[in-house]
Design an enzyme around this catalytic site. Structure first.
Site, PDB file in Angstrom:
ATOM      1  N   GLU A  77     -27.784  -9.502 -67.329  1.00  0.00           N
ATOM      2  CA  GLU A  77     -26.657  -8.689 -66.864  1.00  0.00           C
ATOM      3  C   GLU A  77     -26.651  -8.620 -65.339  1.00  0.00           C
ATOM      4  OE1 GLU A  77     -24.334  -4.525 -67.863  1.00  0.00           O
ATOM      5  OE2 GLU A  77     -26.495  -4.602 -68.215  1.00  0.00           O
TER       6      GLU A  77
ATOM      7  N   ASP B 162     -19.179  -1.586 -62.583  1.00  0.00           N
ATOM      8  CA  ASP B 162     -20.493  -1.702 -61.948  1.00  0.00           C
ATOM      9  C   ASP B 162     -21.278  -2.939 -62.353  1.00  0.00           C
ATOM     10  OD1 ASP B 162     -20.838  -0.357 -64.563  1.00  0.00           O
ATOM     11  OD2 ASP B 162     -22.943  -0.291 -63.998  1.00  0.00           O
TER      12      ASP B 162
ATOM     13  N   TYR C 171     -27.075   6.234 -65.404  1.00  0.00           N
ATOM     14  CA  TYR C 171     -27.475   6.390 -64.008  1.00  0.00           C
ATOM     15  C   TYR C 171     -27.963   7.821 -63.801  1.00  0.00           C
ATOM     16  CZ  TYR C 171     -25.199   1.904 -63.338  1.00  0.00           C
ATOM     17  OH  TYR C 171     -24.859   0.579 -63.429  1.00  0.00           O
TER      18      TYR C 171
ATOM     19  N   ASP D 120     -20.052  -4.140 -67.979  1.00  0.00           N
ATOM     20  CA  ASP D 120     -19.257  -3.254 -68.827  1.00  0.00           C
ATOM     21  C   ASP D 120     -17.945  -2.901 -68.138  1.00  0.00           C
ATOM     22  OD1 ASP D 120     -19.929  -1.165 -66.902  1.00  0.00           O
ATOM     23  OD2 ASP D 120     -21.894  -1.198 -67.833  1.00  0.00           O
TER      24      ASP D 120
END
Length: 591
Positions: free
Chosen positions: A448, A71, A223, A74
């Protein structure tokens, strides 16, 4: 990874406007998804510094979960943001596929969608079972490793009737319904398969109600299901109506910006039927959102001094890209219906809404007080220390020496130098409320990237690159024919392989509402020597195969054959309800 904010649920040469090459930005933005791929990478992989990874995903659970997308920075595969990403890529293609085709990017965009939906098919092995996560965010964050070196826990987590997840199942249903429309012309069998999965998942989500992070508790930290599951059910219903034209899916209470925008299109198309009075109220709410973004409403979205919409400290650009997409499509819906936007300050022309969306994209591409492009690899001043494991560690292909869990932090994470691998096209988290930005690898809130930052931007960049072209956005979608995809970066001189592989469709039939296809594959030794130690890599295979022997993650000669003499051929066959599998030769010797 950043917390996912579901904002949407609240001819060449390229046209260059405002000093930006939007066609180049579109190409780079799509390329980013290839850097996020998990599994067996295909022969036409353009991000050459990545290699195969996660090849045993799902094995411990007895299911094949190889593939899909990481995603963000990571190495975990989270189902909810992956599904949102695929939905938004699909919506971008459905609205602006013609513009993508003009720039030669439609095929690449569809490949990006299919990489996700192929995974979702695997992750949905039974009507009421959906795998929603592979890997553990806690152990993953403890390590700083390339995906190719992962030593972290790769257990798979699922939802089922005893452990429901209506939000996860609903978001995945929306992704597969939207994608079914993308492939309806080019691959009708695959489109039908996606729609079947979407309908099953919607039924699952509706019948067994519950929040997915109550079942997959590990996801809560990353999430979390903040608003419950109704928003994803509504999202799925709207997309299933578009895919089926079945008014059953219209009888839902639509509350969120993305769904309101989608429903507004249905209303302006004249397809709302007796739901029209209700849909008009939903359109009013969609316009309230647009007015708030423009600063013309009663409660307006905050802006930085440089003019960027600001919603949150961590990964604010996910809100900006999603809202910019909504404003772009809505401005085109209004223009096609010859209407204005109605705000508390008065009527506003669609061109004003589109111009503001463009200003947000221009800010991302460098028109800001820092003159910084927040798309990696676009322009000259862009983030160099991206919070991303794969890009920050030397490529496995350059140096395959194992990078350990904690050693990666000591050697690579703490480096002050730029990343050894360019994460082309990635949209990072972006600046703070005062346009400040620190290009540091440990500044994950700003550096990120995430797939769901890029996905909505594809449509806006295609629209900016290709222009409007006089298209009526309210007419039924008809994507143009695909041109052959040519991998532009790092061209490899053509060589003649001594082993030829030819696939052909030999028959098809219908059973229980599904179409099955039989494919024959002929492998020929074209050399003047004996072919031995032959190994095949076969991906995107969803049914039984005859004529080869399975050996680990690959296939070898059948048990009755040990070698293939010069000029001879062997045949194997397989059956599934999809387009042909990807077959390649991974190893052989000639003696």
């Amino acid at each position: 990874m950043a917390p996912l904010l579901l904002v949407l649920v609240l001819c060449i040469p390229t046209v260059v406007l405002g000093g930006h090459d939007y066609g180049q930005a579109l190409s780079k933005s799509i390329l980013f998804f290839e850097a996020q791929r998990s599994g067996h990478l295909p022969w036409n992989q353009r991000v050459s510094w990545r290699a195969n990874s996660g090849l045993n995903d799902g094995k411990a659970s007895g299911v094949d979960l190889v593939g899909g997308y990481y995603d963000a920075g990571d190495n975990v595969k989270f189902g909810l943001p992956m599904a949102f990403t695929v939905t938004m890529m699909s919506w971008s293609i459905l609205e602006y596929g013609k513009q993508m085709a003009k720039s030669g990017e439609l095929g690449h965009a569809m490949e990006a969608v299919k990489w996700g939906t192929d995974y979702f098919i695997k992750a949905h092995p039974h009507p009421y079972v959906l795998y929603g996560e592979v890997g553990d965010g806690n152990s993953d964050h403890y390590c700083w490793q390339r995906p190719e070196d992962m030593t972290t826990d790769r257990r798979a987590y699922r939802i089922d009737p005893s452990n429901p997840g209506s939000d996860l199942a609903g978001e995945t249903a929306a992704a597969m319904a939207a994608a079914s429309l993308v492939f309806r012309r080019h691959d009708p069998a695959y489109s039908a398969e996606l729609l079947r999965h979407a309908q099953q998942l919607f039924e699952f989500a509706d019948k067994y109600r519950g929040k997915y992070d109550g079942s997959i508790t590990l996801a809560q930290k990353y999430y979390r299901s903040v608003s419950g599951y109704n928003d994803e059910l509504l999202w799925a219903a709207a997309w299933l109506f578009r895919a089926t034209n079945n008014q059953y899916y219209l009888g839902w209470d639509v509350k969120y910006a993305g769904v309101q925008t989608l429903v507004s299109k249905i209303l302006m198309q004249g397809r709302a039927g007796h739901y029209a009075p209700v849909f008009e109220r939903y359109q009013q709410k969609a316009e309230y959102f647009m007015c708030s973004c423009l600063g013309r409403g009663t409660r307006n979205v905050q802006r930085t001094p440089g003019g960027l919409m600001f919603r949150q400290r961590w990964n604010n650009l996910q809100f900006v890209t999603s809202a910019s997409f909504l404003m772009t499509v809505y401005s085109d819906y209004l223009a096609s219906s010859r209407r204005n936007l109605h705000c508390s300050s008065g009527a506003i022309a669609p061109s004003v809404l589109f111009s503001f969306a463009k200003s947000q994209v221009d800010y991302i591409l460098g028109d800001n007080p820092r003159a910084t492009s927040y798309m990696v690899g676009y322009g000259t001043n862009y983030p160099r220390q991206v919070h991303h494991r794969a890009s920050s560690i030397v490529s496995f292909k350059v140096n395959p020496t194992f990078v350990s869990c904690r050693g990666g932090y000591a050697t690579w994470f703490s480096r002050k130098a730029g990343d050894p691998n360019l994460l082309t096209g990635a949209i990072v988290g972006g600046p703070d409320a005062y346009d400040n930005f620190a290009d540091q690898r440990n500044n994950y809130e700003q550096t990120e990237p995430a797939t769901y930052n890029n996905a909505p931007l594809l449509g806006v960049l295609a629209r900016l690159s290709g222009g409007h072209g006089g298209y009526n956005q309210l007419l039924p979608v008809e994507l143009p024919a695909l041109k052959p995809i040519v991998s532009r970066p790092n061209p490899v001189p053509a060589t003649t392989s001594p082993v030829a592989v030819e696939q052909k469709l030999t028959s098809s039939w219908n059973s229980n509402g599904r179409t099955y296809y039989r494919y024959s594959t002929i492998v020929t030794n074209k050399s003047d020597k004996t072919l031995q130690n032959l190994r095949f890599s076969i991906s995107k295979l969803y049914g039984p195969l005859w004529g080869l022997t399975k050996s680990g993650d690959s296939y070898t000669f059948p048990s009755w054959l040990r070698s293939l003499p010069a000029g001879k051929s062997l045949e194997f066959v397989y059956i599934h309800s999809s387009s042909q599998a990807e077959v390649s030769i991974s190893n052989y010797t000639l003696e």
